[in-house]
Design a protein around this motif. Structure first.
Motif, short mmCIF file in Angstrom:
data_model
loop_
_atom_site.label_atom_id
_atom_site.label_comp_id
_atom_site.label_asym_id
_atom_site.label_seq_id
_atom_site.Cartn_x
_atom_site.Cartn_y
_atom_site.Cartn_z
N ALA A 165 0.83 -1.21 0.00
CA ALA A 165 0.00 0.00 0.00
C ALA A 165 0.87 1.25 0.00
O ALA A 165 0.61 2.21 -0.73
N LEU A 166 1.90 1.25 0.82
CA LEU A 166 2.81 2.40 0.84
C LEU A 166 3.53 2.56 -0.50
O LEU A 166 3.70 3.69 -1.00
N ALA A 167 3.94 1.45 -1.09
CA ALA A 167 4.63 1.50 -2.38
C ALA A 167 3.71 2.03 -3.47
O ALA A 167 4.18 2.66 -4.44
N ALA A 168 2.39 1.80 -3.32
CA ALA A 168 1.43 2.30 -4.30
C ALA A 168 1.14 3.78 -4.12
O ALA A 168 0.44 4.37 -4.95
N GLY A 169 1.67 4.38 -3.05
CA GLY A 169 1.50 5.82 -2.84
C GLY A 169 0.48 6.19 -1.79
O GLY A 169 0.15 7.37 -1.65
N ALA A 170 -0.02 5.23 -1.02
CA ALA A 170 -1.02 5.54 0.01
C ALA A 170 -0.40 6.41 1.10
O ALA A 170 0.70 6.15 1.58
N THR A 171 -1.14 7.45 1.49
CA THR A 171 -0.72 8.31 2.60
C THR A 171 -1.33 7.85 3.91
O THR A 171 -0.82 8.18 4.98
N ASP A 172 -2.44 7.10 3.82
CA ASP A 172 -3.12 6.58 5.00
C ASP A 172 -3.42 5.10 4.77
O ASP A 172 -4.15 4.76 3.83
N VAL A 173 -2.86 4.24 5.61
CA VAL A 173 -3.15 2.81 5.57
C VAL A 173 -3.83 2.48 6.89
O VAL A 173 -3.27 2.74 7.96
N VAL A 174 -5.03 1.93 6.81
CA VAL A 174 -5.84 1.75 8.02
C VAL A 174 -6.37 0.33 8.09
O VAL A 174 -6.36 -0.41 7.09
N LEU A 175 -6.85 -0.05 9.26
CA LEU A 175 -7.55 -1.31 9.44
C LEU A 175 -8.41 -1.22 10.69
O LEU A 175 -8.22 -0.35 11.54
N PHE A 176 -9.39 -2.11 10.77
CA PHE A 176 -10.24 -2.24 11.95
C PHE A 176 -9.93 -3.57 12.63
O PHE A 176 -9.65 -4.57 11.97
N THR A 177 -10.07 -3.57 13.94
CA THR A 177 -10.03 -4.82 14.68
C THR A 177 -11.00 -4.72 15.85
O THR A 177 -11.50 -3.63 16.17
N SER A 178 -11.29 -5.84 16.47
CA SER A 178 -12.21 -5.84 17.60
C SER A 178 -11.49 -5.38 18.86
O SER A 178 -10.43 -5.93 19.20
N PRO A 179 -12.04 -4.40 19.59
CA PRO A 179 -11.41 -4.00 20.85
C PRO A 179 -11.34 -5.13 21.87
O PRO A 179 -10.53 -5.09 22.78
N ALA A 180 -12.21 -6.13 21.69
CA ALA A 180 -12.25 -7.24 22.64
C ALA A 180 -11.23 -8.32 22.35
O ALA A 180 -11.15 -9.31 23.09
N ASN A 181 -10.45 -8.16 21.28
CA ASN A 181 -9.45 -9.16 20.91
C ASN A 181 -8.05 -8.63 21.20
O ASN A 181 -7.45 -7.95 20.36
N PRO A 182 -7.50 -8.92 22.39
CA PRO A 182 -6.19 -8.36 22.73
C PRO A 182 -5.07 -8.88 21.84
O PRO A 182 -4.08 -8.18 21.61
N THR A 183 -5.22 -10.08 21.29
CA THR A 183 -4.16 -10.64 20.46
C THR A 183 -4.00 -9.84 19.18
O THR A 183 -2.89 -9.42 18.82
N SER A 184 -5.10 -9.60 18.46
CA SER A 184 -4.99 -8.87 17.20
C SER A 184 -4.57 -7.42 17.43
O SER A 184 -3.77 -6.86 16.67
N ASN A 185 -5.07 -6.80 18.51
CA ASN A 185 -4.66 -5.43 18.81
C ASN A 185 -3.16 -5.35 19.07
O ASN A 185 -2.49 -4.42 18.60
#
Length: 292
Positions: free
Chosen positions: A245-265
């Motif tokens: 994504a950065l190589a493609a020129g993105a200035t903002d790379v984002v994602l969502f995760t569950s606040p209840a999942n400490p592992t993924s966070n």
């Protein structure tokens, strides 16, 4: 804040002409409207069905301050509003008789809107989804790096993607009804996918990403089958997609995760993602009195 400060339209081109700069001004926070409205623009009615999508923009002092859109599913998506603005909009839509099946927004906006909608319509809300938005800061590959490498998925991987996206949907509480016929209409069809493979070429994790809109790319979904977790594959494949994504020129790379999942966070923070804010989704009961 007056109800007539909200301008409603079903004309997507007019809406984007007037509100496009506002949406692009905060691409991370506005990532969902950016991607979904772009999908509507490029695919037209086929993106959601024959019924038109309703768009709204809040103007004050000659500038757009917030927007919403309501597709034929009647699930309202909002950009951040003050409690007063959220209350005014909910009352306005109820007075106009616009039905809603739910709302999705940052936590405070969604909660304020839901409370007013319930007062005006009698709808019973169900807090159906919680998500934490992250934005990439400095990308930091995991150490130690798991054995293997990333590979961009191609046409030969189609059945594999359908199977894993179905498993992902089931794991996060979505309706897992994907097959070859329904894939094109699913939320996954427009994504670009990458696998993490072991040295023998066996896929062990995957990550998808949206097309770039307004300089923003969202990583979604990230999935590792349960029996393959705990080896660092999710972090490794997320790094691969983020780097692309950065190589493609993105200035903002984002994602969502569950606040209840400490592992993924913890995984996302270790590789450089920084929490932005929490989001919430509410469903409204179908047996509520008709709005108006």
């Amino acid at each position: 804040m007056r109800p007539d400060d909200w301008h409603l339209t079903e004309d997507i081109d007019d809406f984007l002409t007037r509100a496009g700069d506002f949406l692009r001004s905060r691409p991370a926070l506005h990532n969902t409207p950016l991607t979904m409205i772009e999908k509507l623009r490029t695919r037209g009615a086929d993106a959601y069905g024959a019924e038109a999508t309703l768009f709204g923009r809040l103007e004050s002092g000659g500038e757009v301050r917030a927007i919403f859109y309501r597709p034929p599913s009647h699930r309202l998506t909002l950009t951040p509003l003050s409690p007063e603005q959220a209350d005014t909009l909910a009352a306005h839509l109820a007075d106009l008789g616009h039905p809603l099946s739910g709302v999705l927004a940052d936590h405070d906006t969604a909660t304020a809107f839901t409370e007013t909608w319930q007062r005006h319509t009698g709808a019973t809300p169900d807090h159906s989804w919680r998500g934490r938005l992250y934005r990439l800061g400095t990308l930091t590959p995991p150490q130690p790096r798991p054995e293997g490498q990333g590979r961009v998925a191609d046409a030969q991987d189609h059945e594999h993607l359908i199977r894993w996206c179905t498993e992902f949907a089931a794991a996060v509480g979505e309706t897992p009804s994907l097959d070859a016929d329904s894939w094109a209409d699913s939320r996954f069809a427009d994504k670009h996918f990458t696998f993490w493979e072991t040295p023998d070429g066996t896929p062990v994790s995957m990550a998808g990403s949206t097309a770039m809109v307004g300089g923003m790319i969202r990583v979604d979904p990230v999935y590792t089958p349960a029996h393959l977790r705990g080896h660092g594959y999710a972090g490794a494949v997320t790094v691969e997609v983020s780097r692309a994504a950065l190589a493609a020129g993105a200035t903002d790379v984002v994602l969502f995760t569950s606040p209840a999942n400490p592992t993924s966070n913890a995984v996302y923070q270790r590789i450089g993602y920084v929490p932005v804010t929490d989001f919430a989704g509410y469903n409204f009961s179908d047996d509520a009195p008709e709005a108006g």
